[in-house]
Design a protein around this motif. Structure first.
Motif, PDB file in Angstrom:
ATOM      1  N   TYR A  82     -12.028  28.710  49.176  1.00  0.00           N
ATOM      2  CA  TYR A  82     -11.937  29.935  49.820  1.00  0.00           C
ATOM      3  C   TYR A  82     -11.980  30.816  51.496  1.00  0.00           C
ATOM      4  O   TYR A  82     -11.622  29.667  51.784  1.00  0.00           O
ATOM      5  N   GLY A 128     -21.968  22.277  58.603  1.00  0.00           N
ATOM      6  CA  GLY A 128     -23.674  22.634  58.453  1.00  0.00           C
ATOM      7  C   GLY A 128     -24.593  21.352  57.203  1.00  0.00           C
ATOM      8  O   GLY A 128     -23.667  20.156  57.222  1.00  0.00           O
ATOM      9  N   ARG A 169     -33.964  24.842  61.767  1.00  0.00           N
ATOM     10  CA  ARG A 169     -33.097  25.435  61.505  1.00  0.00           C
ATOM     11  C   ARG A 169     -33.785  25.595  63.042  1.00  0.00           C
ATOM     12  O   ARG A 169     -33.311  24.970  64.118  1.00  0.00           O
ATOM     13  N   ASP A 256     -14.955  37.163  52.602  1.00  0.00           N
ATOM     14  CA  ASP A 256     -16.176  36.301  51.815  1.00  0.00           C
ATOM     15  C   ASP A 256     -17.126  37.011  51.242  1.00  0.00           C
ATOM     16  O   ASP A 256     -17.190  35.967  50.032  1.00  0.00           O
TER      17      ASP A 256
HETATM   18  P1  AMP Z   1     -22.488  32.906  54.866  1.00  0.00           P
HETATM   19  O1  AMP Z   1     -22.492  33.388  56.255  1.00  0.00           O
HETATM   20  O2  AMP Z   1     -23.942  32.541  53.540  1.00  0.00           O
HETATM   21  O3  AMP Z   1     -21.866  33.755  53.422  1.00  0.00           O
HETATM   22  O4  AMP Z   1     -21.904  31.388  54.535  1.00  0.00           O
HETATM   23  C1  AMP Z   1     -20.882  31.135  54.866  1.00  0.00           C
HETATM   24  C2  AMP Z   1     -20.122  30.096  54.688  1.00  0.00           C
HETATM   25  O5  AMP Z   1     -20.377  29.332  55.521  1.00  0.00           O
HETATM   26  C3  AMP Z   1     -20.177  29.413  53.512  1.00  0.00           C
HETATM   27  O6  AMP Z   1     -18.618  28.985  53.852  1.00  0.00           O
HETATM   28  C4  AMP Z   1     -20.834  28.973  53.417  1.00  0.00           C
HETATM   29  O7  AMP Z   1     -21.403  27.955  52.425  1.00  0.00           O
HETATM   30  C5  AMP Z   1     -21.620  28.494  54.682  1.00  0.00           C
HETATM   31  N1  AMP Z   1     -22.817  27.614  54.481  1.00  0.00           N
HETATM   32  C6  AMP Z   1     -23.462  28.401  55.161  1.00  0.00           C
HETATM   33  N2  AMP Z   1     -24.327  27.637  55.926  1.00  0.00           N
HETATM   34  C7  AMP Z   1     -24.521  26.479  55.164  1.00  0.00           C
HETATM   35  C8  AMP Z   1     -25.177  25.240  55.510  1.00  0.00           C
HETATM   36  N3  AMP Z   1     -26.250  24.814  55.845  1.00  0.00           N
HETATM   37  N4  AMP Z   1     -24.372  24.118  55.772  1.00  0.00           N
HETATM   38  C9  AMP Z   1     -23.237  24.527  54.779  1.00  0.00           C
HETATM   39  N5  AMP Z   1     -22.687  25.354  54.932  1.00  0.00           N
HETATM   40  C10 AMP Z   1     -22.887  25.917  55.182  1.00  0.00           C
END
Ligand code: AMP
Ligand code: MG
Length: 491
Positions: A82, A128, A169, A256
């Motif tokens: 996405y 990430g 973290r 998203d």
């Molecule tokens: P979010 O802020 O949870 O909506 O995540 C935003 C984007 O960052 C999404 O594509 C998540 O899959 C990716 N994301 C968040 N945390 C991680 C992580 N620790 N490793 C890889 N991708 C991440």
């Protein structure tokens, strides 16, 4: 051999309709196994509703599935692609740390996504680590289940397991995986992804899939894609009003993180209002207040405009006409949120019929709450209990006048005082997941492996309209502290 039998005994009944979309929408991959899975919490009620056997889920083989070390029979695990506007900036995203293991078909035949969040790197991980920390996963568990109990559409939480591995973290944290259950994980960003790739056939396949899954009644309409847009708008107009009415601040309403099913999704830096102030922001990274409490209806409208843009090629062959259809569909969104909110506020104040001046009655109360830094939930709770003396507004001349107006308003309807009280009870939660209570539960769990604080909190939050004596202590406000509550995205 026995392993397979036990997993099957858990009651997994998985289908994989998402895997039949064009290949650009996902990457098939298994979760990355973890060192030492340990079950921290299991939602037995939800398991039963899904047709899953909680004892089998608690067994080693059951936990292996919840940790991503095994996939149940019938699973076609995949990470979804996405895109999304994050704080207004467009980015290609995808499940960077989640895997959809499949769609569970529940005993009554409802299809729900089973997703492991924190399950390892995927092709969409960017920089990430693909993992999640225990604190934030328990936080999502607590708040999503509290939202469900409040009657607000939301993704659910089936379980949290720790991985036996740490994640880095700001500090080193225990790693964890949340099993998230959702009507689907289709997002505004999924359509933006398809639109950005410019393949109208794929976009159409996605739209047909979404219609079939969430809005089957609109499938046969004259312009089914316009119906899809309208239906998504309808559900968001309801959802956002519900958030406003309970004082929920999502905190990261990127496109998203807006689900097309109308469920609340992605509990990152969210929190509930304490003192009433429309400018409230909890997230430490939301410096401009883009996602402030009072901005949520406008931001939802902005996100829906991005959804409409993505749909344009399907709305009409002629672009100006497509734009006109989209604009018309979107034109009264914030007004509709407002109308839904007015309906909800009437119920919160025990009002059954409609009068023109109701809005000024509501504004009068909210204005006093803001000026006097009154607690949002506790003010309505005190009014519900007929104990105005419990609010900081009591003794205030403006409040006495407002109270007279309110009483006069109640007397201008046929329903009795007793029915008003009942309506208020079912519309005003006696408690919400208070920030300090959530923090206290997380601290006990993460720092001391003491899960009893969280379990007790979950138990009182599971029935927020009950007004039981047991809940009473959970409405006590924390000692006032010098700095405002902050939430962090370091999830
Ligand atoms: P979010 O802020 O949870 O909506 O995540 C935003 C984007 O960052 C999404 O594509 C998540 O899959 C990716 N994301 C968040 N945390 C991680 C992580 N620790 N490793 C890889 N991708 C991440
Ligand atoms: Mg997200």
């Amino acid at each position: 051999m026995t392993e397979k039998i036990e997993i099957r005994d858990a009651g997994w009944n998985l289908d994989n309709s998402y895997a039949s979309l064009p290949e650009s929408f996902f990457s098939k991959l298994k979760p990355t196994p973890v060192r030492l899975p340990k079950l921290i919490i299991l939602n037995e009620h939800l398991a039963a509703a899904l047709g899953l056997n909680h004892s089998a889920l608690r067994s080693n083989d059951g936990v292996a599935v919840l940790a991503g070390n095994e996939v149940p029979e019938g699973a076609v695990p995949l990470a979804q692609a996405y895109a999304g506007h994050q704080f207004g900036h467009f980015t290609m995203l995808g499940d960077g740390r989640a895997v959809l293991i499949g769609e569970q078909i529940t005993p009554p035949g409802v299809r729900v996504d089973i997703q492991l969040k924190g399950s390892g790197r995927t092709p969409y991980s960017r920089r990430g680590d693909g993992r999640a920390a225990l604190g934030p996963m328990l936080r999502e568990y607590i708040i999503s289940e509290a939202m469900h109990a409040l009657g607000i559409p939301t993704t659910r939480s089936l379980a949290v397991v720790t991985t036996g591995e740490s994640v880095i973290r700001e500090t080193e944290q225990p790693g964890a995986i949340l099993t998230r259950v959702a009507a689907s994980h289709l997002r505004v960003g999924t359509f933006q992804y398809a639109a950005a790739r410019g393949n109208t056939q794929d976009l159409q396949a996605l739209a047909d899939y979404t219609l079939h899954r969430h809005y089957p009644e609109a499938e046969g309409g004259v312009n089914r894609y316009l119906s899809l847009l309208q239906e998504v708008i309808n559900r968001q107009a309801e959802l956002i009003a519900r958030w406003q009415l309970v004082g929920f601040v999502h905190g990261v309403m990127n496109t998203d993180n807006m689900a097309l099913s109308g469920e609340t999704i992605d509990y990152g830096p969210c929190a509930f209002l304490d003192t009433y102030n429309p400018e409230t922001v909890f997230s430490s990274i939301d410096l401009q207040g883009r996602y402030a409490y009072g901005n949520q209806p406008r931001i939802a409208a902005w996100n829906l405009a991005r959804f409409a843009e993505a749909l344009l090629p399907l709305l009409h062959d002629n672009e100006p006409q497509a734009v006109k259809l989209a604009e018309d569909a979107l034109s009264d969104f914030t007004e509709r949120v407002h109308r839904n909110w007015l309906t909800g506020m009437r119920a919160k104040l025990g009002i059954f019929n409609e009068e023109q001046q109701d809005e000024s009655l509501f504004d009068g109360l909210l204005g006093m709450m803001q000026k006097n830094r009154a607690d949002y939930t506790n003010t309505f709770r005190a009014l519900t209990l007929g104990r105005p003396e419990d609010t900081v507004l009591f003794g205030n001349e403006d409040f006495a006048k407002w109270n007279e107006l309110w009483e006069a308003r109640l007397s201008r309807q046929e329903e009795s005082q007793a029915s008003s009280r009942l309506l208020m009870r079912s519309s005003n939660p006696a408690l919400i997941p208070r920030n300090h209570r959530v923090e206290e539960a997380l601290e006990a769990a993460v720092e001391r492996e003491d899960y009893s604080v969280m379990e007790r909190l979950l138990s009182v939050l599971s029935n927020p309209y009950a007004y039981t004596p047991e809940q009473e202590e959970y409405s006590i406000l924390p000692e006032s502290c010098s700095s405002p509550y902050r939430t962090f995205c370091g999830t």
